[in-house]
Design a protein around this motif. Sequence first.
Motif, PDB file in Angstrom:
ATOM      1  N   PHE A   1       0.709  -1.197   0.332  1.00 29.88           N
ATOM      2  CA  PHE A   1       0.253  -0.392   0.151  1.00 29.88           C
ATOM      3  C   PHE A   1       0.304   1.116   0.198  1.00 29.88           C
ATOM      4  O   PHE A   1      -0.052   2.188  -0.278  1.00 29.88           O
ATOM      5  CB  PHE A   1      -1.471   0.259   0.925  1.00 29.88           C
ATOM      6  N   GLU A   2       1.811   1.158   0.912  1.00 27.30           N
ATOM      7  CA  GLU A   2       2.241   2.486   1.430  1.00 27.30           C
ATOM      8  C   GLU A   2       3.734   2.845   0.233  1.00 27.30           C
ATOM      9  O   GLU A   2       3.802   4.295  -0.099  1.00 27.30           O
ATOM     10  CB  GLU A   2       3.503   2.773   1.800  1.00 27.30           C
ATOM     11  N   ARG A   3       3.996   1.803  -1.003  1.00 28.34           N
ATOM     12  CA  ARG A   3       4.998   1.568  -1.763  1.00 28.34           C
ATOM     13  C   ARG A   3       4.152   2.682  -3.168  1.00 28.34           C
ATOM     14  O   ARG A   3       4.999   2.837  -3.781  1.00 28.34           O
ATOM     15  CB  ARG A   3       5.760   0.662  -2.481  1.00 28.34           C
ATOM     16  N   ALA A   4       3.019   1.910  -3.196  1.00 25.00           N
ATOM     17  CA  ALA A   4       1.896   2.121  -4.395  1.00 25.00           C
ATOM     18  C   ALA A   4       1.761   3.664  -4.407  1.00 25.00           C
ATOM     19  O   ALA A   4       0.956   4.228  -4.924  1.00 25.00           O
ATOM     20  CB  ALA A   4       0.519   1.894  -4.381  1.00 25.00           C
ATOM     21  N   LEU A   5       1.343   3.789  -2.826  1.00 24.96           N
ATOM     22  CA  LEU A   5       0.566   5.513  -2.887  1.00 24.96           C
ATOM     23  C   LEU A   5       2.247   5.860  -2.671  1.00 24.96           C
ATOM     24  O   LEU A   5       2.211   7.887  -3.324  1.00 24.96           O
ATOM     25  CB  LEU A   5       0.960   5.227  -0.787  1.00 24.96           C
ATOM     26  N   ALA A   6       3.114   5.783  -2.297  1.00 26.36           N
ATOM     27  CA  ALA A   6       4.730   6.622  -2.432  1.00 26.36           C
ATOM     28  C   ALA A   6       4.636   6.580  -4.001  1.00 26.36           C
ATOM     29  O   ALA A   6       5.118   8.419  -4.701  1.00 26.36           O
ATOM     30  CB  ALA A   6       5.805   5.831  -2.313  1.00 26.36           C
ATOM     31  N   VAL A   7       4.614   6.076  -5.284  1.00 23.75           N
ATOM     32  CA  VAL A   7       4.890   6.336  -6.651  1.00 23.75           C
ATOM     33  C   VAL A   7       3.380   7.443  -7.053  1.00 23.75           C
ATOM     34  O   VAL A   7       4.087   8.725  -7.414  1.00 23.75           O
ATOM     35  CB  VAL A   7       4.318   5.179  -7.326  1.00 23.75           C
ATOM     36  N   ILE A   8       2.740   7.049  -6.512  1.00 24.28           N
ATOM     37  CA  ILE A   8       1.150   8.346  -6.968  1.00 24.28           C
ATOM     38  C   ILE A   8       1.538   9.616  -6.086  1.00 24.28           C
ATOM     39  O   ILE A   8       1.147  10.729  -7.010  1.00 24.28           O
ATOM     40  CB  ILE A   8      -0.253   7.551  -6.562  1.00 24.28           C
ATOM     41  N   VAL A   9       2.312   9.703  -5.066  1.00 25.83           N
ATOM     42  CA  VAL A   9       2.451  10.793  -4.521  1.00 25.83           C
ATOM     43  C   VAL A   9       3.407  11.543  -5.347  1.00 25.83           C
ATOM     44  O   VAL A   9       3.002  12.483  -5.535  1.00 25.83           O
ATOM     45  CB  VAL A   9       2.627  11.006  -2.602  1.00 25.83           C
ATOM     46  N   ALA A  10       4.993  10.609  -5.502  1.00 26.80           N
ATOM     47  CA  ALA A  10       5.915  11.417  -6.071  1.00 26.80           C
ATOM     48  C   ALA A  10       4.661  12.276  -7.764  1.00 26.80           C
ATOM     49  O   ALA A  10       5.530  12.918  -8.075  1.00 26.80           O
ATOM     50  CB  ALA A  10       6.419  10.217  -6.455  1.00 26.80           C
ATOM     51  N   ILE A  11       3.759  11.331  -8.408  1.00 24.15           N
ATOM     52  CA  ILE A  11       2.943  11.534  -9.167  1.00 24.15           C
ATOM     53  C   ILE A  11       2.857  13.002  -9.252  1.00 24.15           C
ATOM     54  O   ILE A  11       2.630  14.088 -10.147  1.00 24.15           O
ATOM     55  CB  ILE A  11       2.569  10.815 -10.420  1.00 24.15           C
ATOM     56  N   MET A  12       1.819  12.884  -8.170  1.00 24.43           N
ATOM     57  CA  MET A  12       1.394  14.086  -7.750  1.00 24.43           C
ATOM     58  C   MET A  12       1.906  15.479  -7.108  1.00 24.43           C
ATOM     59  O   MET A  12       1.655  16.873  -7.507  1.00 24.43           O
ATOM     60  CB  MET A  12       0.244  13.892  -6.755  1.00 24.43           C
ATOM     61  N   SER A  13       3.239  14.889  -6.891  1.00 27.38           N
ATOM     62  CA  SER A  13       3.871  16.048  -6.795  1.00 27.38           C
ATOM     63  C   SER A  13       4.480  16.969  -7.761  1.00 27.38           C
ATOM     64  O   SER A  13       4.555  18.271  -7.664  1.00 27.38           O
ATOM     65  CB  SER A  13       4.807  15.582  -5.258  1.00 27.38           C
TER      66      SER A  13
ATOM     67  N   LEU B   1      -0.918  22.168 -21.915  1.00 27.02           N
ATOM     68  CA  LEU B   1       0.212  21.465 -21.359  1.00 27.02           C
ATOM     69  C   LEU B   1      -0.029  21.784 -20.184  1.00 27.02           C
ATOM     70  O   LEU B   1      -0.423  20.612 -19.148  1.00 27.02           O
ATOM     71  CB  LEU B   1       1.436  21.869 -22.167  1.00 27.02           C
ATOM     72  N   ALA B   2       0.100  22.902 -18.891  1.00 25.44           N
ATOM     73  CA  ALA B   2      -0.135  23.363 -18.103  1.00 25.44           C
ATOM     74  C   ALA B   2      -1.407  22.625 -17.473  1.00 25.44           C
ATOM     75  O   ALA B   2      -1.601  22.145 -16.836  1.00 25.44           O
ATOM     76  CB  ALA B   2      -0.081  24.824 -18.022  1.00 25.44           C
ATOM     77  N   THR B   3      -2.852  23.150 -18.362  1.00 25.44           N
ATOM     78  CA  THR B   3      -4.034  22.428 -17.774  1.00 25.44           C
ATOM     79  C   THR B   3      -3.859  21.276 -17.630  1.00 25.44           C
ATOM     80  O   THR B   3      -4.276  20.238 -16.758  1.00 25.44           O
ATOM     81  CB  THR B   3      -4.897  22.665 -19.241  1.00 25.44           C
ATOM     82  N   SER B   4      -3.053  20.421 -19.209  1.00 23.32           N
ATOM     83  CA  SER B   4      -2.878  18.620 -18.648  1.00 23.32           C
ATOM     84  C   SER B   4      -2.126  18.207 -17.685  1.00 23.32           C
ATOM     85  O   SER B   4      -2.786  17.322 -17.105  1.00 23.32           O
ATOM     86  CB  SER B   4      -2.274  18.171 -20.165  1.00 23.32           C
ATOM     87  N   ILE B   5      -0.979  18.846 -17.203  1.00 19.68           N
ATOM     88  CA  ILE B   5      -0.169  18.988 -16.129  1.00 19.68           C
ATOM     89  C   ILE B   5      -1.134  19.352 -14.875  1.00 19.68           C
ATOM     90  O   ILE B   5      -0.813  18.100 -13.577  1.00 19.68           O
ATOM     91  CB  ILE B   5       0.574  19.570 -15.885  1.00 19.68           C
ATOM     92  N   PHE B   6      -2.161  19.599 -14.845  1.00 24.64           N
ATOM     93  CA  PHE B   6      -2.452  20.279 -13.588  1.00 24.64           C
ATOM     94  C   PHE B   6      -3.405  18.978 -13.668  1.00 24.64           C
ATOM     95  O   PHE B   6      -3.791  18.493 -12.323  1.00 24.64           O
ATOM     96  CB  PHE B   6      -3.063  21.703 -13.210  1.00 24.64           C
TER      97      PHE B   6
END
Length: 437
Positions: free
Chosen positions: A163-175, A298-303
């Motif tokens: 759970f934690e490692r999967a979440l770490a990947v998602i959080v990295a993308i979000m950040s 581009l900015a809209t897609s990233i957001f």
Amino acid sequence: MDMSDSISEDGAKALTFRQKFARTLALFLPGIFLLGFNLGTGSVTAMAKAGADYGMTLLWTLVASCLCTYFMINLYGRYTLVTGETALQAFKKHIHPMVGIYFIVALTLGVAGSVMGVMGIVADICYEWSKTAIDGGIKPIWFAATFSALVFFIFWKGKTHFFERALAVIVAIMSACFLINFFIMMPPPIDILKGLVPSIPEVDPTAKKGSLLVIASMVGTTVFSGLFIIRTTLVKEAGWTLKDEKTQRNDALVSVTLMFVISAAIMAAAAGTLHVAGIKLTQASQMISLLEPLAGPLATSIFAIGIISAGVSSQFPNVLMLPWLICDYRGLERDMTLPRYRIMVFLISLLGLVVPLIGARPVLVMILSQAFGAIILPATVLCIFYLTNQKKLMGEHKNGLISNLILIAILLFSVLIAYMGFQGVKARFAELMQATA
């Protein structure tokens, strides 16, 4: 030295690096889990609205909220380091069993609303975004079903570390998405610095809601009771003791620092575009249609990717909340592979389809779930105030005068925020009743 020896040495070095990286990552996984839990679409909506409506003038609110969150995370974590007990176990044993049940019920109600609201907002965002590529877009229900299935698939693996490692990947993308957007759409640096000075923006007298309600929503999404209670579970599961107090503090610091940086980046993106153009925000999905002409596709897609990642990262802990709380309260091992927990999480995951199916307003649902959070926060502060002042429990680690004064200040602040949140919900319902009359 022959070539095979050189290859084996290189392999050993690579293995050592991976092992060191894995150990370092493991130290911060509880904090990353909390970050993913706390930074969801509710936070994105609150911060984006603050930036769009008031620029960077409310940045000080975010600073104050993050400082409160850091103090509370540390205090709850330290209690577990000293006693070995999680929050719910302590409430049940040292205060009253009904206090633990109260937290389970209140947090579950809040989470149920959050599951519906988060997936509703994510589905709306994806629907608006898909219109840029497909005529008419893809219906929100398909996005809600896809992301709900993804969250349930990750849960099916069953192990907390997964759970934690999967979440770490998602959080990295979000950040990464929100930080990139910050540099694309940031307001002038002087505006950011001015926002650190506490001030209340002038409230529009024709509006039933104003900056006070925005402040309440910002605090409500940052200083979240479930965060502190789950923190004790993560600390205990990590096997940390008093000798790990520095690790616990560093982990909390990393989590809250990232929380501030990402939230500030979202606020700045809205301030540098929508606020400059004089456009106010009423819901997160507007960001897609409003941002494109101002910031470009581009900015809209990233957001959009950032919002989707935020939604998934918070949805995952949301669906786990009830079974984790039950295990915690009953003192059972958190074995999420048991059929009863899988059925429970499956049913909670289905709530994510409700808003797209019935066509409800996801932002209203999020407001209701945040209202539960505001109501429970004062009780969360009172409980830890009582526990950490018990000499028989904390020994020499009992609260000092400064800690108690800070807790009292947070308690008064939380009561004020609860009142403001309650009044805001009343005003919103009054508007809805007038609109449907």
